[in-house]
Design an enzyme around this catalytic site. Structure first.
Site, PDB file in Angstrom:
ATOM      1  N   GLU A  30       0.669  -1.181  -0.025  1.00  9.99           N
ATOM      2  CA  GLU A  30       0.106   0.000   0.040  1.00  9.99           C
ATOM      3  C   GLU A  30       0.743   1.181  -0.080  1.00  9.99           C
ATOM      4  OE1 GLU A  30      -3.010   0.008   3.082  1.00  9.99           O
ATOM      5  OE2 GLU A  30      -3.890  -1.953   2.209  1.00  9.99           O
ATOM      6  N   HIS A  40      -8.551  10.254   3.662  1.00 10.53           N
ATOM      7  CA  HIS A  40      -8.415   9.391   2.609  1.00 10.53           C
ATOM      8  C   HIS A  40      -8.360  10.071   1.167  1.00 10.53           C
ATOM      9  CE1 HIS A  40      -7.775   5.259   0.857  1.00 10.53           C
ATOM     10  NE2 HIS A  40      -7.625   4.911   1.870  1.00 10.53           N
ATOM     11  N   ARG A  80      -0.161   9.118   2.251  1.00 10.32           N
ATOM     12  CA  ARG A  80      -1.726   9.450   1.893  1.00 10.32           C
ATOM     13  C   ARG A  80      -1.684  10.887   1.758  1.00 10.32           C
ATOM     14  NH1 ARG A  80      -5.179   5.133   5.660  1.00 10.32           N
ATOM     15  NH2 ARG A  80      -5.024   3.413   4.060  1.00 10.32           N
ATOM     16  N   HIS A 125     -10.775  10.683   7.349  1.00 10.86           N
ATOM     17  CA  HIS A 125     -10.445   9.228   7.494  1.00 10.86           C
ATOM     18  C   HIS A 125     -10.189   8.888   8.990  1.00 10.86           C
ATOM     19  CE1 HIS A 125      -9.844   5.170   6.458  1.00 10.86           C
ATOM     20  NE2 HIS A 125      -8.484   5.040   6.597  1.00 10.86           N
ATOM     21  N   ARG A 183      -0.283   9.303   8.931  1.00 10.36           N
ATOM     22  CA  ARG A 183      -0.569   7.609   9.584  1.00 10.36           C
ATOM     23  C   ARG A 183       0.031   7.000   8.004  1.00 10.36           C
ATOM     24  NH1 ARG A 183      -4.154   3.367   8.613  1.00 10.36           N
ATOM     25  NH2 ARG A 183      -5.606   4.865   8.119  1.00 10.36           N
TER      26      ARG A 183
END
Length: 846
Positions: free
Chosen positions: A132, A253, A302, A363, A398
């Site tokens: 990811e 997100h 992100r 998110h 994060r």
């Protein structure tokens, strides 16, 4: 009528019932249920009470699609996971917390599997790993394709229901913390929505309280969070006087299914794993706008992707972009991402034939209730875990799929800490001591207004003007012309308004752009002023905000650079201090004191005298700065190849200070650059073979972390950091245990969760080790021919993936032949214990 202050307690009826427990856990996601399960494993007779706002399965955990990040591939390392996390956190991660996460994570994940969680596996039974955003390796385990959270929640609920000592109270909203006369947490008040003996407001008394209430995404109009995520835990902690940290860092997100400009509430998430499997972002013209935005393109962290999408939307005048996975084909969508595929189809989109419209939405909260490495908050007896907590793992942003892992690791640590602090048998649970504090509620009709204002002024894009307008609107929302009755809707509205006010205040105070905090009027990151944390407490006088430097032992920018390199700035600073003590003693640098006037200033260049790879420039710079250099300019980067005569660093300051710092700075820089240079030669020797060069524990005392960092600068990878990271069975262990298989079984029995490596020095020892299930085998002093035979044997017979390392007797001349056998690693102890120093000098100008 003036707006009331933020209440220190929610207005509520007096408790009409009470209960007692050894431990009360507020929240039923992965963090809360893991705390409860682990504590009852440690204390089988203890009574644990789990309070959940809805039903057990209603929290954020079940909505997690992507998976759990953990180092499970033998070719992956905890240091690589640590480095990826630090890069995503943009300088504000606590290195100790991240190291705890990445080293204890694999064991915690295995225990989750033992509790019944079933993850996707390949046909040979191995866990499937995907990649990811922000991860440079495939290390994400998943379940049901894209239903990881639902599977984790199912397994934990079944495990909890099988434990008679765990009682669950559903449909219960925690209101406020109960404290004893010493200010220690002793329970919570809560409101149970239902019928029965425990209906209405009650009190649960306990020896310790764990907040595991999840996030606060519902503070925004559009979010991936479920409706229960109203910031209850953070608000409760604030009212109790606990420190809340970094609340401005709310992660949006980047790929949430766009359902139209007027869509509000919980929005469907399009997991980052979709991009991990090869889908990519485009604008409306089909242009891949992330390709040139970051080295990882669509798999950048992100915050980078969210900003890339927002910039593209602004430039094109559109309110969404597209995620293109049409090349997957229908079968892959149906098997790998069945949940996402079904949701898209429900909304009239077929991902197999159409690109998916996406836009960022609220998110995850990287900040929260400040905790230490044991989950302890600033209030004795109160713990926090999961998204409600700020452990230091996430920093300003994060890293994908670290959240579920954080819930597992720190939940177990909390359970162990509560167990270690248990009172003597028979001690009663102390009753709470009530106190008179400011109470209040918020009219629930303002909830959509709060969300709308937050989405307009304090979401992805922020500015002084937007935050000022939001703060004013939130202040106005506190005022109400009617009396607000105490009920769930008004308590939730009060919680939302509390966390929204703190978030907006922190976002207004941080005058920079960092991670998930994006200020349009302060577009750059400012390490000199803002490499630190904003801590907030709530007092009778109102909110109190304090700036806490991230590291106060050296300049913030150097501390940030060391943190990003996987080094602990405090440990480096301590090392520098000891080295200077050895050099200076009591009298100091007597030669410089005698020959150089105190007011004299100079500039000097740190110059390479030989070709090589440089490592340790930030460390050397820290030495000069510590002794008084007031200007430094870096001319090279760690990991770069330099030539004789290249200037690596220029320093300016008092001449005495520069010359006094010279020896200590160069001792460290020449040694680390020597390690990097030698590593680079080995890496070059085996280039293209698929094997990797790695180090050993043959390091100088106190320099292990720095020397292993230098190996990474040279292109190598690290093996174990310490004897605790993994079990390594060597020849003397075999002798003591009576055989290789016996030694293997003994370690596995004593430490079932640790990875086991076995060193063998004969080919006939390999088969018994494979039969026992070793995941890594070290071939000590094998010939090239026997090494090749070992590789073939592993390929034919090993059921699971086994990594092979060649070590002992290796030379640069033989390295390529060994690497071409197909081994995974060449272990070279000489990298750290006998690398010649790279010749580097300090040239004083003039």
């Amino acid at each position: 009528m003036s707006a009331p202050a933020i209440p220190l307690r929610l207005t509520a009826p007096a408790p009409g019932w009470s209960a007692e427990a050894d431990l009360v856990v507020v929240g039923s996601g992965i963090a809360g249920l893991t705390v409860a399960l682990r504590y009852t494993e440690l204390e089988p007779e203890a009574k644990v009470l789990v309070v959940t706002k809805d039903v057990l399965s209603s929290g954020s955990t079940r909505w997690a699609q992507g998976g759990i990040a953990a180092v499970l591939d033998p070719r992956d390392t905890p240091d690589e996971h640590l480095n990826d996390t630090l890069v995503a956190g943009v300088g504000l991660c606590d290195v100790r917390a991240v190291r705890t996460l990445v080293t204890e994570g694999p064991g915690a994940l295995r225990r989750l599997i033992e509790r019944g969680a079933r993850f996707d596996r390949s046909p040979d039974g191995e866990l499937q790993l995907t990649r990811e955003g922000g991860h440079r390796r495939s290390r994400i385990v998943h379940a049901g394709g894209d239903a990881t959270g639902a599977e984790v929640q199912r397994a934990l609920i079944e495990a909890v229901r099988a434990r008679p000592s765990i009682e669950v109270i559903e449909h219960a909203l925690a209101l406020d913390l109960l404290k004893d006369a010493q200010g220690r947490a002793r329970g919570v008040t809560l409101h149970v929505m239902g019928e029965g003996a425990r209906d209405g407001v009650g009190a649960v008394l306990a020896r310790a309280v764990v907040l595991a209430t999840g996030g606060m995404g519902q503070v925004y109009a559009a979010t991936t969070n479920p409706v229960v995520s109203t910031g209850d835990g953070v608000a409760l902690a604030l009212r109790a006087g606990a420190v809340v940290r970094d609340l401005e860092f709310v992660q949006f997100h980047p790929t949430v299914l766009w359902l139209g400009a007027d869509s509000t509430g919980q929005q469907p998430l399009i997991s980052e794993a979709v991009r991990g499997e090869g889908a990519y972002l485009t604008d409306h013209e089909g242009n891949r706008f992330m390709a040139d935005a970051h080295e990882l393109a669509d798999l950048a962290p992100r915050d980078v992707v969210a900003k890339g999408i927002m910039r593209t939307m602004r430039a094109t005048g559109r309110d969404h972009v597209y995620l293109d996975g049409r090349h997957f084909g229908r079968r892959k969508w149906e098997t790998r991402f069945p949940t996402i595929y079904a949701v898209c189809r429900e909304h009239g989109i077929d991902p197999a034939t159409q690109p998916i419209p996406v836009a960022p939405a609220a998110h995850y909260a990287s900040g929260g209730v400040r905790t230490d490495l044991r989950g302890r908050t600033s209030i004795d007896g109160l713990y926090a875990c999961g998204e409600v907590a700020c452990t230091g793992v996430h920093g300003a942003n994060r890293l994908a799929s670290n959240s579920l892992l954080e819930g597992l690791v720190f939940a177990e640590r909390i359970a162990e800490d509560v167990h270690a602090a248990r009172p003597a048998p028979g001690d009663p649970v102390p009753a709470e001591v009530a106190s008179e504090v400011t109470s209040g509620l918020v009219d629930p009709r303002v909830r959509p207004r709060i969300q709308a204002h937050m989405s307009r002024g304090a979401s992805v894009l922020r500015s002084r003007e937007s935050l000022r307008a939001t703060a004013k609107a939130l202040l106005d929302a506190r005022w109400t012309p009617v009396e607000v009755p105490p009920r769930t809707e008004s308590w939730e509205a009060a919680n939302l308004l509390t966390v929204a006010t703190v978030l907006t205040g922190a976002a207004a105070a941080r005058l920079e752009t960092r991670g998930s905090h994006w200020r349009e009027d302060h577009e750059t990151r400012d390490d000199n002023e803002w490499l630190g944390h904003l801590d907030v407490t709530l007092t009778e006088e109102g909110l109190r905000m304090t700036y806490t430097p991230h590291e106060d032992t050296m300049p913030a920018r150097l501390a940030q650079e060391l943190s990003a390199a996987g080094l602990d700035p405090a440990e480096v600073d301590t090392l520098i201090g000891r080295a200077l003590e050895e050099d200076l003693w009591e009298a100091g640098d007597v030669t410089s004191l005698a020959t150089i006037p105190g007011e004299q200033r100079s500039s000097a260049d740190v110059v390479a005298r030989k070709d090589g790879v440089v490592a340790g420039l930030a460390v050397a710079e820290a030495v000069f700065v510590r002794l008084g250099a007031d200007r430094t300019e870096r001319r090279a980067k760690d990991g770069e190849r330099v030539r004789a005569g290249d200037v690596l660093l220029t320093v300016e300051g008092p001449t005495r200070a520069l010359l006094t710092a010279e020896r200590t700075a160069l001792n460290l820089l020449t040694h680390l650059s020597g390690v990097a240079t030698l590593t680079g030669r080995w890496v070059e020797a085996i280039e293209g073979t698929g094997a990797r060069v790695r180090d050993s524990r043959k390091t100088l005392p106190g320099l292990r972390a720095l020397e292993k960092y230098a190996v990474r600068c040279g292109g190598g990878v690290n093996h174990r950091m310490s004897l605790s990271d993994a079990a390594l069975i060597k020849d003397n262990h075999v002798v003591a245990a009576g055989g290789v298989a016996e030694a293997f079984r003994a370690v596995r029995e004593r430490y079932p969760d640790l990875p086991i490596e076995v060193e063998i020095d004969r080919l006939d020892q390999l088969q018994p080790v494979l039969d026992e299930g070793a995941r890594e085998v070290l071939l000590d002093n094998f010939t090239v021919e026997d090494t090749e035979r070992a590789v073939q044997l592993v390929k034919k017979q090993a059921k699971n993936r086994v990594a092979l390392e060649a070590s002992g007797g290796l030379t640069l001349e033989s390295a390529r032949a060994v690497a071409e056998t197909g081994v995974d690693y060449l272990a070279v102890g000489a990298l750290t214990h006998s690398a010649p120093a790279l010749d580097i000098a300090l040239d004083l100008r003039g």
